[in-house]
Design an enzyme around this catalytic site. Structure first.
Site, short mmCIF file in Angstrom:
data_model
loop_
_atom_site.label_atom_id
_atom_site.label_comp_id
_atom_site.label_asym_id
_atom_site.label_seq_id
_atom_site.Cartn_x
_atom_site.Cartn_y
_atom_site.Cartn_z
N ASP A 30 0.90 -1.29 0.01
CA ASP A 30 0.04 -0.10 0.02
C ASP A 30 1.03 1.22 0.07
OD1 ASP A 30 1.03 -0.24 2.63
OD2 ASP A 30 -0.98 -0.17 3.54
N ARG A 87 11.33 27.34 6.26
CA ARG A 87 10.76 28.61 5.94
C ARG A 87 9.86 29.02 6.52
NH1 ARG A 87 11.35 29.33 -0.60
NH2 ARG A 87 10.91 26.71 -0.10
N GLN A 88 9.08 28.04 7.06
CA GLN A 88 7.77 28.32 7.92
C GLN A 88 8.15 28.29 9.34
OE1 GLN A 88 3.97 26.12 6.79
NE2 GLN A 88 5.20 25.35 5.00
N HIS A 120 17.65 27.85 7.03
CA HIS A 120 17.09 29.14 6.59
C HIS A 120 17.11 30.43 7.34
CE1 HIS A 120 14.63 31.70 4.56
NE2 HIS A 120 13.40 31.56 5.41
N LYS A 176 14.46 43.51 0.41
CA LYS A 176 13.46 42.71 -0.18
C LYS A 176 12.15 42.71 0.37
CE LYS A 176 13.15 37.62 -0.20
NZ LYS A 176 13.80 36.42 -0.39
N ASP A 201 22.66 33.49 -1.74
CA ASP A 201 21.63 33.28 -1.04
C ASP A 201 21.52 31.82 -0.29
OD1 ASP A 201 19.23 34.00 0.27
OD2 ASP A 201 18.11 34.11 -1.36
N GLY A 208 12.61 33.64 -8.07
CA GLY A 208 12.16 34.94 -7.99
C GLY A 208 12.85 36.09 -7.24
N THR A 209 13.53 35.60 -6.16
CA THR A 209 14.50 36.52 -5.52
C THR A 209 15.64 36.89 -6.52
OG1 THR A 209 13.81 35.40 -3.23
CG2 THR A 209 16.09 36.68 -3.43
#
Ligand code: R5P
Length: 279
Positions: A30, A87-88, A120, A176, A201, A208-209
């Site tokens: 499964d 990131r959260q 991060h 930013k 980074d 996007g950044t």
């Protein structure tokens, strides 16, 4: 000490010159995951490497492996190449605090040591005792080829300052703003005119950044723009989108990379050195 790993880190483990533990990760019909340790590791120290990014099975494999090792009596040192859900690291009303949930679950195993490659942000350090490791030594030879290194946001500034100092390359930084998921960068502190620039980074996800940062650098007269990040999350189309704005894209292989269109900075030897220091 033997090395155990989940599938998220198998590409790194095979290049790390440390004896591998014997284990099995398999699936039932499964699709449910089963992890079994086949070595006698009672009372022994072991290394584990595994990341926590999506799909959720990566995290499940890791926690099941930690559980299996714990039950087998091992003392565990964990290294997380890419800490997914970091990131959260803040919570809004009504939202799940996913970064903390991951920390709480990892913390419940009472591991001996935890290393994270380029976390991060440090916000989650309130919830989990880990050491953040940024492989500056891998970036230095690259950064030294440029005339200026740029932080695209506040989060990258501390690392960029360290790189700038260590490589004797000046730095610039940007402001930013992220609103409703859309990135905008419209303030540059530093002079990039006619310079070969590299933006640094922690990760590139949608690109996007880096794209917004490149636009601003271009409009300020930058000559050539390349980018470097520790984690190449690189969601679908990110590399193609970036291609229109930047030259070289350097990322490490904390996450296995598929694109031939990027420069990969191998991180397994660096990880191997961290682990060997623990021996
Ligand atoms: C955010 O603060 C991070 O440091 C990165 O700048 C960001 O996650 C990169 O994501 P994207 O490539 O989607 O802009």
């Amino acid at each position: 000490m033997k090395l155990f790993y989940t599938r998220s880190a198998a590409h790194l483990a095979k290049r790390i010159n440390i004896k591998k533990g014997r284990f099995e990760i398999k699936r039932y019909a499964d699709g449910e995951i089963s992890v079994r340790i086949k070595d006698n590791i009672k009372g022994k120290e072991v290394f584990v490497i595994g990341s926590t990014f999506m799909p959720g099975d990566n995290f499940l494999e890791l926690i099941f492996m930690l559980d299996a090792l714990k039950r087998s009596g091992a003392k565990i040192n964990l290294l997380i190449p890419y800490f997914g859900y970091a990131r959260q690291d803040r919570v809004k009303e009504g939202e799940a605090f996913t970064g903390k949930v991951v920390c709480d679950i990892l913390g419940s195993f009472k591991l001996k040591r935890i290393f994270v490659i380029h976390m991060h942000s440090s916000r989650l350090s309130k919830f989990l005792d880990y050491k953040d490791v940024i492989p500056y030594e891998l970036y230095a030879p690259i950064i030294k080829k440029y005339e200026i290194v740029v932080a695209p946001d506040k989060g990258a500034l501390e690392a960029v300052k360290k790189l700038s100092k260590g490589c004797k390359v000046p730095y610039a930084y940007m402001k930013k703003i992220r609103k409703d998921g859309k990135v905008s960068i419209n303030k540059l502190m530093g002079d990039v005119k006619n310079k070969n620039v590299v933006i640094f980074d922690d990760m590139i996800t949608t690109g996007g950044t880096m794209i917004e940062a490149s636009r601003l650098l271009k409009s300020n007269g930058a000559k050539n723009i390349d980018v470097i990040a520790t984690h190449g999350v690189l969601v679908e189309s990110a590399v193609n989108r970036l291609r229109k704005y930047v030259g070289r894209i350097y990322v490490t292989d904390t996450l296995a990379q598929k694109s031939n269109d990027i420069c990969i900075v191998g991180i397994s030897k660096f990880i191997g050195r961290i682990l060997i220091k623990l021996l």
